[in-house]
Scaffold this motif. Structure first.
Motif, PDB file in Angstrom:
ATOM      1  N   TYR A  34      39.016  34.984  50.025  1.00  0.00           N
ATOM      2  CA  TYR A  34      38.874  34.137  50.206  1.00  0.00           C
ATOM      3  C   TYR A  34      37.862  34.067  51.475  1.00  0.00           C
ATOM      4  CZ  TYR A  34      40.848  31.611  46.146  1.00  0.00           C
ATOM      5  OH  TYR A  34      41.650  30.821  44.790  1.00  0.00           O
ATOM      6  N   THR A  35      36.228  33.694  51.280  1.00  0.00           N
ATOM      7  CA  THR A  35      35.514  33.848  52.545  1.00  0.00           C
ATOM      8  C   THR A  35      34.793  32.646  52.729  1.00  0.00           C
ATOM      9  OG1 THR A  35      34.676  35.286  54.419  1.00  0.00           O
ATOM     10  CG2 THR A  35      34.339  35.223  51.496  1.00  0.00           C
ATOM     11  N   SER A  36      34.267  32.628  54.681  1.00  0.00           N
ATOM     12  CA  SER A  36      33.485  31.708  54.401  1.00  0.00           C
ATOM     13  C   SER A  36      32.296  32.478  54.825  1.00  0.00           C
ATOM     14  CB  SER A  36      33.678  30.781  55.278  1.00  0.00           C
ATOM     15  OG  SER A  36      34.411  31.356  56.818  1.00  0.00           O
ATOM     16  N   GLN A  37      32.261  33.695  54.679  1.00  0.00           N
ATOM     17  CA  GLN A  37      30.891  34.566  55.303  1.00  0.00           C
ATOM     18  C   GLN A  37      30.038  34.574  54.688  1.00  0.00           C
ATOM     19  OE1 GLN A  37      32.564  38.078  56.787  1.00  0.00           O
ATOM     20  NE2 GLN A  37      30.492  38.898  57.792  1.00  0.00           N
ATOM     21  N   ASN A  39      27.445  34.818  51.577  1.00  0.00           N
ATOM     22  CA  ASN A  39      27.875  36.529  50.007  1.00  0.00           C
ATOM     23  C   ASN A  39      26.617  37.735  50.302  1.00  0.00           C
ATOM     24  OD1 ASN A  39      29.205  34.809  47.991  1.00  0.00           O
ATOM     25  ND2 ASN A  39      27.436  33.927  47.679  1.00  0.00           N
ATOM     26  N   MET A  42      29.318  40.088  52.427  1.00  0.00           N
ATOM     27  CA  MET A  42      30.538  39.817  52.244  1.00  0.00           C
ATOM     28  C   MET A  42      29.922  41.355  51.134  1.00  0.00           C
ATOM     29  SD  MET A  42      32.495  39.137  53.866  1.00  0.00           S
ATOM     30  CE  MET A  42      34.412  39.611  52.786  1.00  0.00           C
ATOM     31  N   ILE A  60      35.628  38.279  45.193  1.00  0.00           N
ATOM     32  CA  ILE A  60      35.409  37.514  46.620  1.00  0.00           C
ATOM     33  C   ILE A  60      34.811  35.887  45.718  1.00  0.00           C
ATOM     34  CG2 ILE A  60      33.791  36.654  48.231  1.00  0.00           C
ATOM     35  CD1 ILE A  60      32.702  39.560  47.939  1.00  0.00           C
ATOM     36  N   ARG A  62      33.488  32.476  47.501  1.00  0.00           N
ATOM     37  CA  ARG A  62      33.303  32.065  49.176  1.00  0.00           C
ATOM     38  C   ARG A  62      32.760  30.729  48.960  1.00  0.00           C
ATOM     39  NH1 ARG A  62      29.131  29.640  52.028  1.00  0.00           N
ATOM     40  NH2 ARG A  62      29.188  30.667  54.232  1.00  0.00           N
ATOM     41  N   LEU A  68      36.680  25.747  51.293  1.00  0.00           N
ATOM     42  CA  LEU A  68      37.981  26.917  50.815  1.00  0.00           C
ATOM     43  C   LEU A  68      39.224  26.523  51.882  1.00  0.00           C
ATOM     44  CD1 LEU A  68      37.428  30.605  51.738  1.00  0.00           C
ATOM     45  CD2 LEU A  68      39.251  29.507  52.590  1.00  0.00           C
TER      46      LEU A  68
END
Length: 331
Positions: A34-37, A39, A42, A60, A62, A68
């Protein structure tokens, strides 16, 4: 039995036989990140990671940090999250996860070259980048570059200013919190901006689009978005204000309950290593490994003035911060 479940069971079996860095080195199976960077970044990160760990596959999810975190909380309430690793914008959200006992300590994480202030004291999360929030402006519309946060209060600037909202962006939570904790700014600063006609978008991406298209002349934004867009030809310039900048470190952490601890640790190891840091620089981020050069056109981070943030107070006051911001700018 699904292939994903088979791979996870294989990773779990390997984890029963190994520990620490040896467990990470033998990583295989699947993990969910799980990421906020963004797409596109990533996707490149996962491709580079898998060159070093080809037996690990990464799924992923995002979203902006606020969305999130809401997803995680809903999943926890329902019995558990499929996420193994989280890589999000700020230590505020990570502290909330730690305080809720959701993070897995990783005592053997390779932090020898990482500044101590970027490593959680209990080794539950680790800063992977340095991002600052400053001022972006449209060079076709602005002839005299701003140098100060206070320049944005001028009537012709405030009416042409857009900023990210802490209701959507983790970086914005930290920036608004940092500014309002500072006696030189406080909530009076944001009230002056609101009275002058400044508006809030959603995340930093909405700020970038509005300023790049000329819909707004000025924006508050994280550095790499503006600098990367400028490098691609957008009519933008980025300013590190004289009073100082707020900073976030995009920490990475492993969630308790992961069913592939080895692969999760491998991802953390890789994020803290030279290959990932070189990729971060190429993507427009200040590196966290000491001695590495920043991206072209960026100042030496040692020359930046960093505005202090009381993170503990920000965790405690986050709900009130969002409410006050919403009262001023809507959302």
């Amino acid at each position: 039995m699904s292939r994903r479940l088979v791979s996870r069971l294989a990773g779990l079996a390997a984890g029963l036989l190994l520990s620490g860095s040896a467990l990470a080195a033998d990583a295989s199976g699947a993990i969910t990140l799980y990421t906020s960077q963004p797409n596109d970044q990533m996707t490149a990160v996962v491709e580079a990671f898998r060159k070093d760990y080809p037996a690990v596959t990464v799924e992923i999810f995002r979203a902006g940090t606020t969305e999130l975190m809401a997803k995680l909380q809903a999943e926890f309430a329902a019995g558990g999250s499929p996420a193994d690793v989280v890589l999000i914008a700020d230590t505020i959200a990570m502290t909330q996860l730690k305080d809720a006992d959701r993070l897995l300590p990783y005592a053997d994480a390779p932090v020898e070259n990482i500044p101590a202030n970027l490593v959680d004291a209990d080794r539950t999360y680790f800063g992977t980048k340095l991002l600052t929030t400053g001022i972006v402006y449209n060079t076709d519309k602005v002839k005299t570059a701003p140098t100060s946060w206070n320049d944005l209060k001028a009537a012709d600037a405030a009416s042409q200013l857009i900023m990210p909202s802490p209701l959507y962006s983790g970086a914005a939570v930290v920036h608004v919190g940092t500014m309002t904790q500072d006696p030189a700014f406080g909530w009076d600063y944001y009230k002056a901006l609101a009275d002058g006609g400044a508006v809030a978008g959603q995340g930093n991406g909405t700020v970038l689009e509005a300023v790049a298209r000329g819909e707004k002349s000025y924006g508050m934004i994280v550095d790499y978005m503006a600098m990367n867009a400028k490098a691609k030809g957008s009519p933008l310039a980025f300013v590190f204000p004289t009073e100082g900048v707020s900073t976030i470190t995009q920490p990475v952490a492993i969630l308790k309950g992961t069913d592939n601890e080895g692969a999760a640790k491998a991802f953390v190891d890789w994020q803290l290593g030279k290959a990932a840091q070189e990729q971060s620089v190429a993507q427009g981020y200040f590196p966290v490994i000491e001695g590495m050069a920043p991206p072209a056109g960026y100042p030496d981070p040692k020359t930046l003035t960093v505005l202090p943030t009381d993170s503990a107070a920000l965790v405690k006051d986050e709900a009130d911060l969002k409410m006050q911001f919403s009262d001023l700018f809507g959302g």
